[in-house]
Design a protein around this motif. Structure first.
Motif, PDB file in Angstrom:
ATOM      1  N   SER A 208       0.852  -1.188   0.000  1.00 18.08           N
ATOM      2  CA  SER A 208       0.000   0.000   0.000  1.00 18.08           C
ATOM      3  C   SER A 208       0.883   1.232   0.000  1.00 18.08           C
ATOM      4  N   THR A 209       0.386   2.314  -0.583  1.00 14.93           N
ATOM      5  CA  THR A 209       1.170   3.558  -0.608  1.00 14.93           C
ATOM      6  C   THR A 209       1.322   4.129   0.794  1.00 14.93           C
ATOM      7  N   SER A 210       0.332   3.925   1.649  1.00 16.18           N
ATOM      8  CA  SER A 210       0.402   4.445   3.010  1.00 16.18           C
ATOM      9  C   SER A 210       1.527   3.794   3.791  1.00 16.18           C
ATOM     10  N   TYR A 211       1.591   2.456   3.758  1.00 18.85           N
ATOM     11  CA  TYR A 211       2.656   1.749   4.457  1.00 18.85           C
ATOM     12  C   TYR A 211       4.021   2.056   3.838  1.00 18.85           C
ATOM     13  N   ALA A 212       4.058   2.154   2.505  1.00 24.66           N
ATOM     14  CA  ALA A 212       5.333   2.460   1.846  1.00 24.66           C
ATOM     15  C   ALA A 212       5.840   3.833   2.261  1.00 24.66           C
ATOM     16  N   ASN A 213       4.925   4.791   2.400  1.00 23.61           N
ATOM     17  CA  ASN A 213       5.321   6.118   2.849  1.00 23.61           C
ATOM     18  C   ASN A 213       5.887   6.071   4.262  1.00 23.61           C
ATOM     19  N   THR A 214       5.255   5.280   5.131  1.00 16.82           N
ATOM     20  CA  THR A 214       5.760   5.147   6.496  1.00 16.82           C
ATOM     21  C   THR A 214       7.145   4.511   6.502  1.00 16.82           C
TER      22      THR A 214
ATOM     23  N   GLN B  38      25.286   5.262  11.730  1.00 21.38           N
ATOM     24  CA  GLN B  38      23.941   5.725  11.384  1.00 21.38           C
ATOM     25  C   GLN B  38      23.783   5.923   9.883  1.00 21.38           C
ATOM     26  N   LEU B  39      24.830   6.365   9.210  1.00 22.57           N
ATOM     27  CA  LEU B  39      24.773   6.491   7.759  1.00 22.57           C
ATOM     28  C   LEU B  39      24.526   5.131   7.105  1.00 22.57           C
ATOM     29  N   TYR B  40      25.194   4.103   7.593  1.00 23.32           N
ATOM     30  CA  TYR B  40      24.972   2.770   7.032  1.00 23.32           C
ATOM     31  C   TYR B  40      23.600   2.209   7.412  1.00 23.32           C
ATOM     32  N   THR B  41      23.098   2.583   8.587  1.00 24.27           N
ATOM     33  CA  THR B  41      21.736   2.194   8.928  1.00 24.27           C
ATOM     34  C   THR B  41      20.755   2.824   7.950  1.00 24.27           C
ATOM     35  N   GLY B  42      20.989   4.081   7.607  1.00 23.66           N
ATOM     36  CA  GLY B  42      20.154   4.739   6.605  1.00 23.66           C
ATOM     37  C   GLY B  42      20.233   4.058   5.258  1.00 23.66           C
ATOM     38  N   ILE B  43      21.432   3.641   4.873  1.00 27.36           N
ATOM     39  CA  ILE B  43      21.608   2.930   3.596  1.00 27.36           C
ATOM     40  C   ILE B  43      20.834   1.617   3.621  1.00 27.36           C
ATOM     41  N   GLU B  44      20.922   0.880   4.725  1.00 25.31           N
ATOM     42  CA  GLU B  44      20.191  -0.384   4.825  1.00 25.31           C
ATOM     43  C   GLU B  44      18.687  -0.160   4.683  1.00 25.31           C
ATOM     44  N   ARG B  45      18.169   0.826   5.389  1.00 24.78           N
ATOM     45  CA  ARG B  45      16.730   1.105   5.297  1.00 24.78           C
ATOM     46  C   ARG B  45      16.349   1.527   3.876  1.00 24.78           C
ATOM     47  N   ALA B  46      17.193   2.348   3.259  1.00 27.69           N
ATOM     48  CA  ALA B  46      16.913   2.767   1.880  1.00 27.69           C
ATOM     49  C   ALA B  46      16.946   1.574   0.940  1.00 27.69           C
ATOM     50  N   ASN B  47      17.917   0.671   1.126  1.00 25.70           N
ATOM     51  CA  ASN B  47      17.996  -0.526   0.278  1.00 25.70           C
ATOM     52  C   ASN B  47      16.727  -1.367   0.383  1.00 25.70           C
ATOM     53  N   ILE B  48      16.211  -1.492   1.601  1.00 20.63           N
ATOM     54  CA  ILE B  48      14.986  -2.265   1.793  1.00 20.63           C
ATOM     55  C   ILE B  48      13.816  -1.590   1.088  1.00 20.63           C
ATOM     56  N   CYS B  49      13.731  -0.270   1.210  1.00 19.40           N
ATOM     57  CA  CYS B  49      12.667   0.468   0.531  1.00 19.40           C
ATOM     58  C   CYS B  49      12.768   0.323  -0.989  1.00 19.40           C
ATOM     59  N   ILE B  50      13.966   0.454  -1.502  1.00 16.78           N
ATOM     60  CA  ILE B  50      14.165   0.378  -2.958  1.00 16.78           C
ATOM     61  C   ILE B  50      13.759  -0.994  -3.478  1.00 16.78           C
ATOM     62  N   LYS B  51      14.202  -2.035  -2.783  1.00 12.36           N
ATOM     63  CA  LYS B  51      13.823  -3.390  -3.200  1.00 12.36           C
ATOM     64  C   LYS B  51      12.312  -3.591  -3.063  1.00 12.36           C
ATOM     65  N   GLY B  52      11.760  -3.159  -1.936  1.00 12.27           N
ATOM     66  CA  GLY B  52      10.346  -3.364  -1.691  1.00 12.27           C
ATOM     67  C   GLY B  52       9.465  -2.666  -2.705  1.00 12.27           C
ATOM     68  N   ILE B  53       9.808  -1.444  -3.068  1.00  4.49           N
ATOM     69  CA  ILE B  53       8.998  -0.715  -4.041  1.00  4.49           C
ATOM     70  C   ILE B  53       9.160  -1.313  -5.428  1.00  4.49           C
ATOM     71  N   ASN B  54      10.382  -1.653  -5.803  1.00  7.21           N
ATOM     72  CA  ASN B  54      10.607  -2.252  -7.127  1.00  7.21           C
ATOM     73  C   ASN B  54       9.837  -3.555  -7.300  1.00  7.21           C
ATOM     74  N   ASN B  55       9.630  -4.293  -6.201  1.00  7.95           N
ATOM     75  CA  ASN B  55       8.921  -5.567  -6.270  1.00  7.95           C
ATOM     76  C   ASN B  55       7.444  -5.448  -5.919  1.00  7.95           C
ATOM     77  N   SER B  56       7.014  -4.244  -5.592  1.00  7.53           N
ATOM     78  CA  SER B  56       5.628  -4.062  -5.162  1.00  7.53           C
ATOM     79  C   SER B  56       4.665  -4.242  -6.328  1.00  7.53           C
ATOM     80  N   PRO B  57       3.599  -5.019  -6.148  1.00  5.81           N
ATOM     81  CA  PRO B  57       2.635  -5.200  -7.238  1.00  5.81           C
ATOM     82  C   PRO B  57       1.973  -3.901  -7.668  1.00  5.81           C
ATOM     83  N   ILE B  58       1.789  -2.978  -6.756  1.00  6.47           N
ATOM     84  CA  ILE B  58       1.134  -1.722  -7.151  1.00  6.47           C
ATOM     85  C   ILE B  58       2.081  -0.800  -7.916  1.00  6.47           C
TER      86      ILE B  58
END
Length: 608
Positions: A44-50, A111-131
Motif C-alpha cells: 500500500s502507498t500508506s505503508y510504503a510512505n511510512t 547511522q549512515l549505514y543504517t540509513g543505507i540499509e533502510r533505503a535498500n529495503i525500501c528500494i527493493k520493496g517498491i521495485n517488487n511491489s505489485p502496485i
C-alpha cells in the motif's frame, strides 16, 4: 513544528517495519521492532510512505547529518572547534589529526549505514511491489517514493565518500548479501553509481509545486541539485586509496557538464526555487514553523523534531551564537568559533552576510549584547533567539540546511567557467545574483566581475567562502579543488599579519573598548551597527587603529582584538589553526577501530 516530520513520526510508532526480516551484518546491525513483513509494507502507498519516513528518520539526531556540519567539516578558513587538542574527540578532527579511536567518527558512520540499509529495503520493496510493477493508479506515487529512497541512499553514501574516500558499498538489503566481510569500493565508482541512480530518481520525483512537499522531503529540483553537487565532487580531486594521493580523473570535464546541465534545468524553473531576497531569512526559516523563505531557496533541509537525541539537533546550542545561561533566552555553548581572519574577508560596510554568519557579540546574563574578542567569535547562523524555546534544553528544533538555490547559481557559474576556459555572460550573471543579494543597499561596493578563467575561479573560491560559512560546504570545496593545504598556509600568513598589524590589517585595532548594549533581535547588520564601542559604530572602530592601549576609557571594558591573536592560536599544538593538517592524508578520516573489527577486509586509510 516541521509539519512533514510531525505527521510522519506518528506513523513510525507502528514500528520500523521496513526492517522486518532483516538481519543486518556487523556495522549494519540495527534494531528490528516490527511485526509487519516487508511484503505487506509495500503493498500500500500508506505503508510504503511510512517505511520511507523511517529512512528520513536517520537524517537528524546527535549522530545524524548535522555531525558533518558541526564537527566533521571543521576546521577550514571559516570556522574551527573551540578547546584544546585531543585525538579522540572533536578537537582532534578540527585540528586534522583524529585517532582511529575517535568517538566522533563512529556513531554517525554507523547511522549512515543504517540509513543505507533502510533505503535498500525500501528500494527493493517498491521495485517488487505489485502496485508499482503492475502500473496501476498508484504507480506514480510509488515511483515518487522510490526516487526519494534512491536519493536518500545517495546522500548517505556521498557523506561517507567525501569523509572517508573509499568505503564499503552495498546496494541490496543485508539479507540478500552472502559475503559477511567486504573490501571497500573506490569512492569514484560509488559516485558514478550515485550519479546514475539520481538520473533515474529525478525522473520519478516531481517538482516542488507538484508534490505537495516542503523542503524536508526530496523534490525534483533538490534531487538535481544534489546530483550537480556530487558531479562537481566527482570531477574534482579525490583521495586514491592505493597511492594515498589526491587524484583527478582525466575525463573530469564530463562531470562538470553534468553539473552545468542540472543547474541550468533548476535555474529555468524560478517558480520552483529562487534566491530569497533577504539572506538572513534563509536561516531564520530553519528555526521555526513560520517560513521566511517564500522563494524556496532552501531546497532540502534535515527536519528536526521531538527534543530528543535521535530526532532533534543541537544547532543553536552547540553550534551557534553564545548566550549566557541567565539570559531571558537561556544558555548556549558557542562551541564553533570563527577563524579570526574570516571576519575581515567580508566587505567592511556592504556585505550583509558577515553579521549573519559571524557572532561578533554574545548575549550576557542581563540579555544584552556585548562584543566578543576577535579570537572567540562564533557561528551565528543558528541562534537560540530565533526560536521560541527558552530555558536549559540543548535541543532547539533547528533544521540543518543541505541544499540552497544560491549553491545552484554558484555551481553553474563554476562549471561554466571550467568548461569554457572562462566565464560566459550567463556565469557572470549567476555570480552577480549572489553578490547583489549580499550587497543590497551597497551595490557600488560589489567587487569587479572577472572576465578571465583564473580570475573568475578565484572569485568563485572567495564567494563560496562568504556565502556558505558554517554550512559544511567549505571543507569539501577545498578538497575537491585540492587547495586545502595551500589555503591553510595562506591563512597562517594572514593570521601573522593580523597579529602584527601588517599588510591588509595595518588599521585593525589591537584593542576595542565596548559596553553592553540592548539586544533588539533585529536584522543582523543593524544589530551589529548598534553595538556600543568607544569611538563610534563598530563598522568604523574595528577598522581603525584606535587608542592602542589596554586601558579602557571610563565606562568601557577592554576587548582584546588583535591582541587576542598569538602564535599558539596560529600554530600551537594545543589550539592552533589546523596544526596537524597534512596533504594527501588529512583529506579523509581514519576508519574507527570498531569498524575494522566488524569488517576485517577494510584497510586503514593512510597515515592513521
Amino acid at each position: 513544528m516541521k509539519s512533514t516530520y510531525k505527521k510522519s513520526i506518528v506513523l513510525l510508532s507502528i514500528g520500523a517495519f521496513i526492517l522486518a526480516g532483516s538481519s543486518c551484518k556487523k556495522y549494519l546491525d540495527i534494531e528490528n521492532p516490527s511485526t509487519i513483513s516487508q511484503e505487506v509494507a509495500f503493498e500500500s502507498t500508506s505503508y510504503a510512505n511510512t517505511a520511507l519516513i523511517g529512512v528520513y528518520n536517520l537524517l537528524p539526531g546527535d549522530n545524524g547529518l548535522t555531525k558533518e556540519g558541526t564537527i566533521w567539516s571543521l576546521s577550514t578558513d571559516d570556522f574551527k572547534t573551540s578547546g584544546s587538542y585531543s585525538p579522540e574527540d572533536r578537537r582532534g578532527i578540527s585540528m586534522h589529526l583524529a585517532s582511529s579511536a575517535n568517538g566522533e567518527l563512529l556513531g554517525a558512520f554507523n547511522q549512515l549505514y543504517t540509513g543505507i540499509e533502510r533505503a535498500n529495503i525500501c528500494i527493493k520493496g517498491i521495485n517488487n511491489s505489485p502496485i508499482y510493477v503492475n502500473a496501476g493508479a498508484s504507480k506514480a506515487t510509488m515511483g515518487k517514493y522510490l526516487g526519494e529512497a534512491m536519493t536518500l541512499r545517495a546522500l548517505f553514501y556521498f557523506t561517507l565518500v567525501r569523509n572517508w574516500g573509499s568505503v564499503v558499498a552495498q546496494w541490496e538489503p543485508s539479507l540478500d548479501v552472502k559475503e559477511l566481510d567486504a573490501p571497500v569500493t573506490a569512492g569514484t565508482a560509488i559516485l558514478d553509481r550515485l550519479l546514475a541512480d539520481l538520473k533515474l530518481a529525478e525522473d520519478l520525483v516531481p517538482w516542488r509545486s507538484e508534490s505537495g512537499y516542503g523542503s524536508t522531503r526530496w523534490t525534483k529540483g533538490a534531487v538535481k541539485a544534489l546530483r550537480a553537487r556530487i558531479a562537481l565532487f566527482r570531477g574534482g580531486y579525490m583521495m586514491d586509496k592505493e597511492s594515498h594521493t589526491m587524484v583527478r580523473s582525466a575525463d573530469y570535464k564530463k562531470y562538470y557538464q553534468i553539473a552545468l546541465d542540472e543547474c541550468k534545468d533548476i535555474m529555468a524553473k524560478r517558480g520552483e526555487h529562487n534566491l530569497n531576497p533577504v539572506y538572513e531569512n534563509v536561516f531564520k526559516s530553519l528555526h521555526t514553523s513560520t517560513r521566511f523563505d517564500p522563494t524556496y531557496e532552501l531546497m532540502f533541509e534535515v527536519g528536526a523534531f521531538g527534543a530528543g537525541s535521535r530526532t532533534d539537533t543541537k544547532l543553536g546550542y552547540y553550534d551557534g551564537m553564545r548566550f549566557n545561561a541567565s539570559s531571558r533566552f537561556g544558555g548556549t555553548g558557542g562551541g564553533v568559533t570563527a577563524i579570526a581572519t574570516y571576519f575581515y574577508e567580508f566587505d567592511q560596510l556592504g556585505d550583509c552576510r558577515r553579521d549573519v554568519t559571524i557572532g561578533s557579540y554574545e548575549i550576557d546574563a542581563n540579555s544584552q549584547k556585548v562584543m566578543n574578542t576577535l579570537n572567540n567569535m562564533t557561528d551565528a547562523k543558528f541562534r537560540r533567539s530565533w526560536t521560541n524555546i527558552a530555558g536549559t534544553t540543548q535541543t532547539l528544533a533547528v533544521n540543518w540546511p543541505v541544499l540552497r538555490f544560491a549553491d545552484v547559481l554558484l555551481m553553474f557559474a563554476e562549471a561554466d567557467n571550467e568548461l569554457n576556459s572562462g566565464p560566459s555572460a550567463a556565469a557572470q550573471a549567476a555570480l552577480l545574483e549572489v553578490r547583489s543579494r549580499a550587497f543590497v543597499g551597497f551595490e557600488s561596493r560589489i567587487p569587479i566581475m572577472p572576465t578571465d578563467y583564473a580570475g573568475f575561479f578565484d572569485a568563485i573560491v572567495k564567494e563560496r567562502l562568504l556565502e556558505f560559512g558554517g554550512e559544511a560546504v567549505r571543507k569539501y570545496d577545498l578538497i575537491r579543488w585540492n587547495i586545502m593545504g595551500a589555503k591553510f598556509a595562506e591563512v597562517r600568513i594572514k593570521l601573522r599579519q593580523l597579529m602584527s598589524g601588517e599588510g591588509a590589517y595595518v588599521n585593525v585595532p589591537k584593542y576595542v573598548y565596548a559596553k553592553p548594549a540592548v539586544y533588539n533581535v533585529i536584522p543582523s547588520q543593524q544589530e551589529f551597527n548598534t553595538l556600543d564601542t568607544y569611538g563610534g559604530s563598530p563598522s568604523v572602530t574595528l577598522f581603525q587603529p584606535g587608542l592602542g592601549t589596554s586601558g579602557a576609557p571610563t565606562g568601557y571594558t577592554t576587548k582584546n582584538w588583535r591582541a587576542s591573536i598569538n602564535e599558539e592560536y596560529i600554530t600551537g599544538k594545543s589550539s592552533g589553526f589546523a596544526t596537524y593538517f597534512e596533504s594527501n592524508r588529512a583529506e579523509v578520516f581514519p576508519f574507527h577501530n570498531d569498524v575494522r573489527l566488524y569488517n576485517t577486509k577494510i584497510v586503514q586509510n593512510y597515515g592513521y
